[in-house]
Design a protein around this motif. Structure first.
Motif, PDB file in Angstrom:
ATOM      1  N   GLY A   1       0.808  -1.213   0.000  1.00  0.00           N
ATOM      2  CA  GLY A   1       0.000   0.000   0.000  1.00  0.00           C
ATOM      3  C   GLY A   1       0.840   1.260   0.000  1.00  0.00           C
ATOM      4  O   GLY A   1       0.479   2.274  -0.628  1.00  0.00           O
TER       5      GLY A   1
ATOM      6  N   CYS B   1      -9.710  -4.516  -1.341  1.00  0.00           N
ATOM      7  CA  CYS B   1      -8.303  -4.886  -1.223  1.00  0.00           C
ATOM      8  C   CYS B   1      -8.024  -6.166  -1.999  1.00  0.00           C
ATOM      9  O   CYS B   1      -8.934  -6.876  -2.431  1.00  0.00           O
ATOM     10  CB  CYS B   1      -7.922  -5.065   0.243  1.00  0.00           C
ATOM     11  SG  CYS B   1      -8.829  -6.362   1.100  1.00  0.00           S
TER      12      CYS B   1
ATOM     13  N   HIS C   1      -4.385  -1.427  -0.435  1.00  0.00           N
ATOM     14  CA  HIS C   1      -3.588  -0.736  -1.441  1.00  0.00           C
ATOM     15  C   HIS C   1      -3.220   0.696  -1.048  1.00  0.00           C
ATOM     16  O   HIS C   1      -2.569   1.388  -1.830  1.00  0.00           O
ATOM     17  CB  HIS C   1      -4.357  -0.720  -2.767  1.00  0.00           C
ATOM     18  CG  HIS C   1      -4.740  -2.071  -3.261  1.00  0.00           C
ATOM     19  ND1 HIS C   1      -6.052  -2.480  -3.387  1.00  0.00           N
ATOM     20  CD2 HIS C   1      -3.989  -3.139  -3.619  1.00  0.00           C
ATOM     21  CE1 HIS C   1      -6.093  -3.724  -3.829  1.00  0.00           C
ATOM     22  NE2 HIS C   1      -4.855  -4.151  -3.978  1.00  0.00           N
TER      23      HIS C   1
END
Length: 411
Positions: free
Chosen positions: A289, A308, A324
């Motif tokens: 992320g 996600c 992310h």
């Protein structure tokens, strides 16, 4: 001025060919839902089991108008616009506050059937996934043995073939429902089950997300237009394993000529590639992320936070969860034998989302375009293997950046 005949109403009974009379569902009347007319009492009773689902989230045991108002602020009232007399198509939620120009085009075609000879996942019959749902070790990813890894390689190769077949069919003037048919038939030809079909009651064999749709778009009868972008999310279930990937494609040359459209699509592609580049044993799941959001912000884009990446193997969505966005709290690290997806969703505007009344289609809150790319990955001893990698013949692929607009993105 001559008298006009009253407008005919379509009966709400499933596949009922009759026009509706004045009989309306009494529960819908209480809740303020419009358009729930039936041709007869018998038809109403016959369809009650399915029809009552639209009352979900509403109370029939209280007359409190304040409670109704609160519930209706969460669950939009069910309303059906009448079919166009020339085409038969309609917008099922004409009073819904859509965030952008896109509208659903109903009716949906029937869910497509899979031959019984093809192995089905455990949710195929009733829509409820069962495997992998346990209270024990809920955050512990499965590490696959050599045989299971081979199973994952095979299903992911087949999934890539199916996505490429669908992508080759994209052009202005076709419908996403047609692409659903293309994907479905390609799955059956490969003796595979399209994993989205009836997963938590999803009605189609593939997700098709156009323009402001972030993910989980339901294929319908809207025509694709020159200038659209389209994400196709394919997952196959084959010989006990799921393989998952998606890409965003330009529809027609007009889409490739818009700088902002190109910016969001290519940024999403780059975000995925940069995250994959660091996958190896010992890397923390939360690190992806940080990489993705840093690059997205550098391109004046935002990262969707609601959805996600996920583990994938014999279960469609097992651990780990793979956010992310930066500074997330994801648990765990990469270990050899893990298989999971990274699938960043990148937006031109704000990162927040709104879901349509179908409870699936998720759009950006400001109606601006969004793009997504996804691969299924296998962590190896010294890096990772992209199980759903593009081939030399895969349609789509990156295009050169155009001059960026000066307008700033809001996040």
């Amino acid at each position: 001025m001559t008298d006009q005949p009253p407008m005919k109403r379509a009966c709400k009974g499933v596949d009922c060919p009759n026009d509706a009379g004045d009989l309306q569902c009494p529960t819908c009347q209480k809740l303020g839902f419009k358009g729930s007319f039936f041709c007869s009492q018998d038809c109403f009773k016959k369809n009650w089991a399915d029809h009552k689902k639209i009352h979900k989230g509403s109370s029939t045991t209280t007359s409190s108008s304040s409670l109704f108002s609160f519930l209706r602020s969460i669950f939009p009232p069910f309303a059906v616009s009448y079919p166009d007399p020339e085409t038969g198509f309609f917008n099922p939620w004409p009073t819904f506050n859509y965030t952008g120009p896109l509208r659903p085009v109903y009716p949906l075609s029937a869910s497509r059937k899979i031959p019984n000879s093809i192995p089905h996942p455990d949710y195929a019959a009733d829509g409820i996934p069962k495997k992998g749902r346990t209270f024990a070790r809920t955050n512990k990813p499965e590490l696959l043995d050599a045989k299971s890894i081979q199973g994952m390689r095979k299903v992911c190769r087949l999934a890539r073939e199916v996505l490429d077949i669908a992508a080759a069919a994209i052009k202005p003037g076709i419908t996403t429902d047609y692409l659903d048919e293309v994907v479905h038939e390609a799955c059956v030809e490969r003796k595979s089950y399209p994993s989205p079909l009836n997963y938590n009651h999803f009605p189609k064999s593939v997700c098709t997300s156009v323009n402001e749709v972030i993910c989980h778009g339901i294929p319908d009868n809207r025509l694709l237009l020159n200038g659209d972008i389209l994400n196709i999310d394919v997952t196959l279930y084959h010989e006990g394993f799921h393989g998952d990937l998606n890409e965003t494609y330009y529809v027609g040359e007009k889409a490739k000529a818009d700088p902002d459209t190109v910016r969001v699509v290519e940024t999403a592609r780059e975000c995925l590639n940069q995250a994959i580049a660091v996958v190896k044993p010992g890397v923390l799941i939360r690190e992806f992320g940080n990489i993705i959001e840093k690059h997205a912000k550098s391109q004046n884009c935002s990262v969707i936070r609601t959805y996600c990446g996920h583990g994938i193997n014999s279960v469609f969505h097992p651990p780990p969860n793979v956010p992310h966005y930066a500074k997330n709290k994801a648990v765990g690290e990469c270990k050899p034998g893990m298989t999971f997806t990274i699938e960043p969703m990148i937006a031109l505007g704000k990162y927040r989302d709104v879901t349509w009344p179908d409870n699936w289609t998720s759009t950006t809150i400001d109606g601006k375009k969004t793009a997504q790319f996804e691969h299924t990955l296998l962590v190896t001893e010294d890096g990772c293997e992209i199980l759903t990698a593009r081939t030399a013949d895969s349609p789509g692929g990156p295009i050169p950046r155009l001059e960026l607009k000066e307008e700033a993105s809001q996040s």
